[in-house]
Design a protein around this motif. Structure first.
Motif, mmCIF file in Angstrom:
data_model
loop_
_atom_site.group_PDB
_atom_site.id
_atom_site.type_symbol
_atom_site.label_atom_id
_atom_site.label_comp_id
_atom_site.label_asym_id
_atom_site.label_seq_id
_atom_site.Cartn_x
_atom_site.Cartn_y
_atom_site.Cartn_z
ATOM 1 N N PRO A 8 66.266 35.711 29.678
ATOM 2 C CA PRO A 8 65.135 35.042 29.022
ATOM 3 C C PRO A 8 65.190 35.065 27.494
ATOM 4 C CG PRO A 8 64.356 36.442 30.793
ATOM 5 C CD PRO A 8 65.830 36.709 30.642
ATOM 6 N N SER A 9 65.687 36.157 26.907
ATOM 7 C CA SER A 9 65.717 36.221 25.448
ATOM 8 C C SER A 9 66.690 35.202 24.872
ATOM 9 C CB SER A 9 66.063 37.628 24.961
ATOM 10 O OG SER A 9 67.387 37.970 25.325
ATOM 11 N N LEU A 10 67.744 34.880 25.605
ATOM 12 C CA LEU A 10 68.686 33.853 25.161
ATOM 13 C C LEU A 10 68.002 32.501 25.119
ATOM 14 C CD1 LEU A 10 71.437 32.681 24.446
ATOM 15 C CD2 LEU A 10 71.985 32.699 26.887
ATOM 16 N N THR A 11 67.311 32.152 26.192
ATOM 17 C CA THR A 11 66.618 30.866 26.260
ATOM 18 C C THR A 11 65.583 30.742 25.151
ATOM 19 O OG1 THR A 11 66.928 30.845 28.653
ATOM 20 C CG2 THR A 11 65.267 29.360 27.764
ATOM 21 N N VAL A 12 64.816 31.791 24.940
ATOM 22 C CA VAL A 12 63.774 31.772 23.908
ATOM 23 C C VAL A 12 64.405 31.641 22.525
ATOM 24 C CG1 VAL A 12 61.986 33.158 22.790
ATOM 25 C CG2 VAL A 12 62.083 33.022 25.279
ATOM 26 N N ALA A 13 65.465 32.386 22.266
ATOM 27 C CA ALA A 13 66.112 32.348 20.946
ATOM 28 C C ALA A 13 66.638 30.950 20.641
ATOM 29 C CB ALA A 13 67.236 33.371 20.876
ATOM 30 N N VAL A 14 67.251 30.300 21.622
ATOM 31 C CA VAL A 14 67.777 28.944 21.405
ATOM 32 C C VAL A 14 66.630 27.978 21.152
ATOM 33 C CG1 VAL A 14 68.999 27.015 22.463
ATOM 34 C CG2 VAL A 14 69.901 29.320 22.704
ATOM 35 N N GLN A 15 65.600 28.053 21.980
ATOM 36 C CA GLN A 15 64.486 27.115 21.856
ATOM 37 C C GLN A 15 63.687 27.309 20.581
ATOM 38 O OE1 GLN A 15 62.393 27.524 25.572
ATOM 39 N NE2 GLN A 15 63.861 26.249 26.659
ATOM 40 N N LEU A 16 63.640 28.530 20.066
ATOM 41 C CA LEU A 16 62.881 28.799 18.841
ATOM 42 C C LEU A 16 63.711 28.608 17.581
ATOM 43 C CD1 LEU A 16 60.736 31.910 19.818
ATOM 44 C CD2 LEU A 16 60.010 29.528 19.621
ATOM 45 N N LYS A 28 76.695 39.383 24.229
ATOM 46 C CA LYS A 28 76.452 40.420 25.232
ATOM 47 C C LYS A 28 76.694 39.877 26.639
ATOM 48 C CE LYS A 28 73.163 43.803 26.834
ATOM 49 N NZ LYS A 28 71.920 44.499 26.617
ATOM 50 N N LEU A 29 76.147 38.705 26.936
ATOM 51 C CA LEU A 29 76.305 38.129 28.275
ATOM 52 C C LEU A 29 77.762 37.808 28.594
ATOM 53 C CD1 LEU A 29 73.191 35.778 28.408
ATOM 54 C CD2 LEU A 29 73.561 37.873 29.724
ATOM 55 N N LEU A 30 78.500 37.337 27.611
ATOM 56 C CA LEU A 30 79.903 36.999 27.845
ATOM 57 C C LEU A 30 80.771 38.244 28.021
ATOM 58 C CD1 LEU A 30 80.293 34.052 25.339
ATOM 59 C CD2 LEU A 30 80.347 33.900 27.839
ATOM 60 N N SER A 31 80.300 39.391 27.585
ATOM 61 C CA SER A 31 81.078 40.621 27.716
ATOM 62 C C SER A 31 80.908 41.280 29.078
ATOM 63 C CB SER A 31 80.693 41.607 26.618
ATOM 64 O OG SER A 31 79.403 42.129 26.854
#
Length: 78
Positions: A8-16, A28-31
């Motif tokens: 969720p923090s990824l989605t929020v960061a992109v949208q904001l 982090k997710l890719l690791s």
């Protein structure tokens, strides 16, 4: 085609429009290693970053370009 699940923090960061936070979350997710078959919980990969329109706001960020290129085959040797 259903969107892939994401943190969720990824989605929020992109949208904001918070590219620094989005890039950090992507790193982090890719690791995180993933060994299962593709399905509803398919992993986020550099190849998928190229295809998903959710990441359009990050496309011109050099850090995003580096993440996408991290799995690109090296063709300079050919």
């Amino acid at each position: 085609m259903q969107p892939l699940p994401r943190h969720p923090s990824l989605t929020v960061a992109v949208q904001l429009g918070a590219p620094g936070r989005a890039i950090a979350a992507l790193q982090k997710l890719l690791s995180i290693p993933y060994g299962g078959a593709l399905g509803a919980d398919a992993p986020l990969t550099p190849a998928l970053l190229q295809l998903d329109p959710m990441f359009d706001p990050l496309r011109n960020d050099p850090r995003f370009e580096t993440l996408v290129a991290s799995a690109a085959p090296n063709t300079a040797d050919k």
